[in-house]
Design an enzyme around this catalytic site. Structure first.
Site, PDB file in Angstrom:
ATOM      1  N   SER A 122      36.791  93.799  13.297  1.00  0.00           N
ATOM      2  CA  SER A 122      35.831  93.535  12.213  1.00  0.00           C
ATOM      3  C   SER A 122      36.463  93.735  10.858  1.00  0.00           C
ATOM      4  O   SER A 122      35.931  93.280   9.862  1.00  0.00           O
ATOM      5  CB  SER A 122      34.640  94.497  12.264  1.00  0.00           C
ATOM      6  OG  SER A 122      34.615  95.291  13.374  1.00  0.00           O
ATOM      7  N   HIS A 143      36.441  86.505  15.204  1.00  0.00           N
ATOM      8  CA  HIS A 143      35.484  87.587  14.908  1.00  0.00           C
ATOM      9  C   HIS A 143      34.058  87.110  15.180  1.00  0.00           C
ATOM     10  O   HIS A 143      33.529  86.248  14.470  1.00  0.00           O
ATOM     11  CB  HIS A 143      35.652  88.025  13.449  1.00  0.00           C
ATOM     12  CG  HIS A 143      34.759  89.170  13.089  1.00  0.00           C
ATOM     13  ND1 HIS A 143      34.207  89.335  11.854  1.00  0.00           N
ATOM     14  CD2 HIS A 143      34.309  90.218  13.834  1.00  0.00           C
ATOM     15  CE1 HIS A 143      33.462  90.431  11.837  1.00  0.00           C
ATOM     16  NE2 HIS A 143      33.512  90.973  13.035  1.00  0.00           N
ATOM     17  N   GLU A 155      34.213  83.905  12.829  1.00  0.00           N
ATOM     18  CA  GLU A 155      35.261  83.769  11.815  1.00  0.00           C
ATOM     19  C   GLU A 155      36.590  83.565  12.535  1.00  0.00           C
ATOM     20  O   GLU A 155      36.955  84.352  13.412  1.00  0.00           O
ATOM     21  CB  GLU A 155      35.324  85.033  10.945  1.00  0.00           C
ATOM     22  CG  GLU A 155      34.123  85.168  10.013  1.00  0.00           C
ATOM     23  CD  GLU A 155      34.103  86.474   9.218  1.00  0.00           C
ATOM     24  OE1 GLU A 155      33.688  86.446   8.054  1.00  0.00           O
ATOM     25  OE2 GLU A 155      34.486  87.531   9.769  1.00  0.00           O
ATOM     26  N   ASN A 193      32.046  90.759   6.475  1.00  0.00           N
ATOM     27  CA  ASN A 193      31.975  92.215   6.295  1.00  0.00           C
ATOM     28  C   ASN A 193      32.296  92.662   4.869  1.00  0.00           C
ATOM     29  O   ASN A 193      31.818  93.705   4.430  1.00  0.00           O
ATOM     30  CB  ASN A 193      32.866  92.928   7.311  1.00  0.00           C
ATOM     31  CG  ASN A 193      32.170  93.030   8.659  1.00  0.00           C
ATOM     32  OD1 ASN A 193      30.943  92.999   8.730  1.00  0.00           O
ATOM     33  ND2 ASN A 193      32.939  93.125   9.725  1.00  0.00           N
TER      34      ASN A 193
HETATM   35  N1  3HC Z   1      20.588  88.406  24.203  1.00  0.00           N
HETATM   36  C1  3HC Z   1      19.427  87.799  24.379  1.00  0.00           C
HETATM   37  N2  3HC Z   1      18.318  88.089  23.693  1.00  0.00           N
HETATM   38  C2  3HC Z   1      18.422  89.066  22.790  1.00  0.00           C
HETATM   39  C3  3HC Z   1      19.619  89.750  22.533  1.00  0.00           C
HETATM   40  C4  3HC Z   1      20.743  89.396  23.302  1.00  0.00           C
HETATM   41  N3  3HC Z   1      21.916  89.998  23.147  1.00  0.00           N
HETATM   42  N4  3HC Z   1      19.416  90.655  21.562  1.00  0.00           N
HETATM   43  C5  3HC Z   1      18.135  90.554  21.215  1.00  0.00           C
HETATM   44  N5  3HC Z   1      17.529  89.595  21.938  1.00  0.00           N
HETATM   45  C6  3HC Z   1      16.167  89.190  21.893  1.00  0.00           C
HETATM   46  C7  3HC Z   1      15.224  90.364  21.747  1.00  0.00           C
HETATM   47  O1  3HC Z   1      15.009  90.961  22.992  1.00  0.00           O
HETATM   48  C8  3HC Z   1      13.985  89.734  21.189  1.00  0.00           C
HETATM   49  O2  3HC Z   1      13.195  89.247  22.255  1.00  0.00           O
HETATM   50  P1  3HC Z   1      11.574  89.206  22.155  1.00  0.00           P
HETATM   51  O3  3HC Z   1      11.289  88.135  21.157  1.00  0.00           O
HETATM   52  O4  3HC Z   1      11.164  88.818  23.539  1.00  0.00           O
HETATM   53  O5  3HC Z   1      11.163  90.567  21.746  1.00  0.00           O
HETATM   54  C9  3HC Z   1      14.566  88.586  20.411  1.00  0.00           C
HETATM   55  O6  3HC Z   1      15.915  88.410  20.770  1.00  0.00           O
HETATM   56  C10 3HC Z   1      14.527  88.865  18.949  1.00  0.00           C
HETATM   57  O7  3HC Z   1      13.914  87.797  18.505  1.00  0.00           O
HETATM   58  P2  3HC Z   1      13.231  87.766  17.094  1.00  0.00           P
HETATM   59  O8  3HC Z   1      12.132  86.777  17.188  1.00  0.00           O
HETATM   60  O9  3HC Z   1      12.946  89.136  16.595  1.00  0.00           O
HETATM   61  O10 3HC Z   1      14.326  87.299  16.195  1.00  0.00           O
HETATM   62  P3  3HC Z   1      15.113  85.960  16.212  1.00  0.00           P
HETATM   63  O11 3HC Z   1      15.320  85.461  17.600  1.00  0.00           O
HETATM   64  O12 3HC Z   1      14.505  85.055  15.236  1.00  0.00           O
HETATM   65  O13 3HC Z   1      16.481  86.502  15.642  1.00  0.00           O
HETATM   66  C11 3HC Z   1      18.436  87.672  15.421  1.00  0.00           C
HETATM   67  C12 3HC Z   1      17.167  87.518  16.233  1.00  0.00           C
HETATM   68  C13 3HC Z   1      19.259  86.380  15.523  1.00  0.00           C
HETATM   69  C14 3HC Z   1      19.237  88.822  16.022  1.00  0.00           C
HETATM   70  C15 3HC Z   1      18.049  87.935  13.924  1.00  0.00           C
HETATM   71  O14 3HC Z   1      17.217  89.065  13.872  1.00  0.00           O
HETATM   72  C16 3HC Z   1      19.253  88.160  13.051  1.00  0.00           C
HETATM   73  O15 3HC Z   1      19.931  87.245  12.653  1.00  0.00           O
HETATM   74  N6  3HC Z   1      19.524  89.430  12.664  1.00  0.00           N
HETATM   75  C17 3HC Z   1      20.664  89.782  11.840  1.00  0.00           C
HETATM   76  C18 3HC Z   1      21.850  90.051  12.726  1.00  0.00           C
HETATM   77  C19 3HC Z   1      23.122  90.158  11.940  1.00  0.00           C
HETATM   78  O16 3HC Z   1      23.174  90.153  10.726  1.00  0.00           O
HETATM   79  N7  3HC Z   1      24.227  90.303  12.686  1.00  0.00           N
HETATM   80  C20 3HC Z   1      25.531  90.451  12.109  1.00  0.00           C
HETATM   81  C21 3HC Z   1      25.915  91.880  12.073  1.00  0.00           C
HETATM   82  S1  3HC Z   1      27.509  92.105  11.395  1.00  0.00           S
HETATM   83  C22 3HC Z   1      28.550  92.020  12.694  1.00  0.00           C
HETATM   84  O17 3HC Z   1      28.172  91.898  13.834  1.00  0.00           O
HETATM   85  C23 3HC Z   1      29.998  92.097  12.362  1.00  0.00           C
HETATM   86  C24 3HC Z   1      30.646  93.354  12.845  1.00  0.00           C
HETATM   87  O18 3HC Z   1      32.027  93.204  12.638  1.00  0.00           O
HETATM   88  C25 3HC Z   1      30.191  94.608  12.109  1.00  0.00           C
END
Ligand code: 3HC
Length: 297
Positions: A122, A143, A155, A193
């Protein structure tokens, strides 16, 4: 299968990221070997893949048949030599440069010269890892983002030594996973990041100053700025240990005061409150729905 740029994938590390990467590669048709020395972690990774694919079937995003086929394409091992026999080896171990360099030295001996190496770091520079191998031309960063099965971006990070043909294959590979590649320069934190971590650290400092509660800051950024999740939900999703390591790497690279780890983040990690994966971070994830832990003790 034959049109996949890398039909056989090895994923090193069955943690949150490794499991997610294995899942999306297998769903795209690749045969995936996941290597983890910790049997408990491997079992946890396997369960995470089963739960995630079950959820995608439930939501109609994956058929039960495709899920079964994907799961059948994933195998687990603790032997690095077995994992090394792949067209593409993706590293997703702990965010520690020396640990990654030691792994690549070993893999470089074990893998055929044709294998391409990719790090899912990351925050560390890809070139600092590539330089310990005899194949810096076949070494790049891929990434992924958390949660891997849902996030649309990867990325693609090349160094001065990466063969442009390998970058093209990797970019093509990312598309076969149904994700969008962006090309990033080999500087700590790449694109996302560098922008995201300072925002998350600012949210913690705002909380430390009493500028709002966890629940209110999260609600504010979701409803007032249109973020899909608030910063504390996101911190817990990424994992506080990962955020702390990434923060330290960014601080080491850029030295900006804003990139210094807030004391609260350090304390939570020492206390083992790592977020979703440990059951507790800024939220208590063991209850449904999760509840913000507004007081540390
Ligand atoms: N696989 C399958 N389903 C999953 C899951 C996975 N790994 N993780 C979560 N879900 C499911 C949940 O169980 C939930 O199901 P439900 O609706 O039945 O309760 C659903 O996904 C969540 O759905 P939502 O309706 O709440 O949300 P969306 O589907 O619209 O979006 C998301 C979910 C895409 C995760 C959105 O919330 C998002 O974009 N969040 C921001 C995440 C982000 O910024 N990630 C980047 C982090 S930085 C990084 O990773 C870099 C590292 O280097 C630090």
């Amino acid at each position: 299968m034959s049109n996949l740029p890398f039909p056989r994938i090895a994923v090193i590390g069955a943690g949150q990221m490794g499991a997610g990467i294995a899942q999306v590669c297998a769903t795209a048709g690749c045969h995936v070997t996941v290597r983890d020395v910790d049997a408990e972690q491997a079992a946890k990774g396997k369960r995470a893949i089963e739960a995630s694919t079950a959820k995608l079937v439930e939501k109609g995003k994956l058929t039960a048949g495709d899920r079964d086929a994907a799961l059948a394409r994933i195998s687990f091992t603790d032997a690095l030599g077995a994992a090394a026999q792949a067209d593409l080896v993706i590293e997703a171990i702990v965010e520690d440069l020396e640990a990654k360099r030691a792994l690549w030295r070993e893999l470089d001996e074990l893998a055929p010269p044709s294998s391409v190496f990719a790090t899912n770091t990351s925050s560390l520079k890809v070139s600092d890892q590539a330089e310990v191998t005899d194949r810096p031309d076949r070494f790049l960063g891929l990434h992924f983002f958390n949660p891997v099965p849902l996030m649309g971006l990867v990325e693609v990070v090349s160094t001065a030594a990466t063969d442009p043909g390998i970058v093209a294959s990797a970019t093509n590979f990312v598309r076969t996973l149904g994700k969008e590649p962006v090309l990033a320069r080999d500087t700590a934190g790449f694109i996302v990041n560098v922008l995201l971590i300072p925002y998350l650290l600012d949210a913690i400092r705002l909380l430390e100053r009493g500028g709002g509660t966890i629940a209110d800051i999260d609600a504010a950024m979701k409803l007032g700025a249109g973020y899909p999740m608030g910063p504390f939900t996101l911190l817990d999703t990424v994992g506080l240990d990962t955020v702390l390591r990434t923060t330290r790497a960014l601080f080491a690279e850029f030295g900006e005061p804003r990139l210094q780890a807030p004391a609260m983040l350090e304390r939570l990690v020492v206390a083992g409150r790592l977020g979703r994966k440990s059951g507790k971070g800024f939220y208590d994830w063991t209850v449904v729905p999760p509840v913000a832990v507004e007081r540390e003790k």
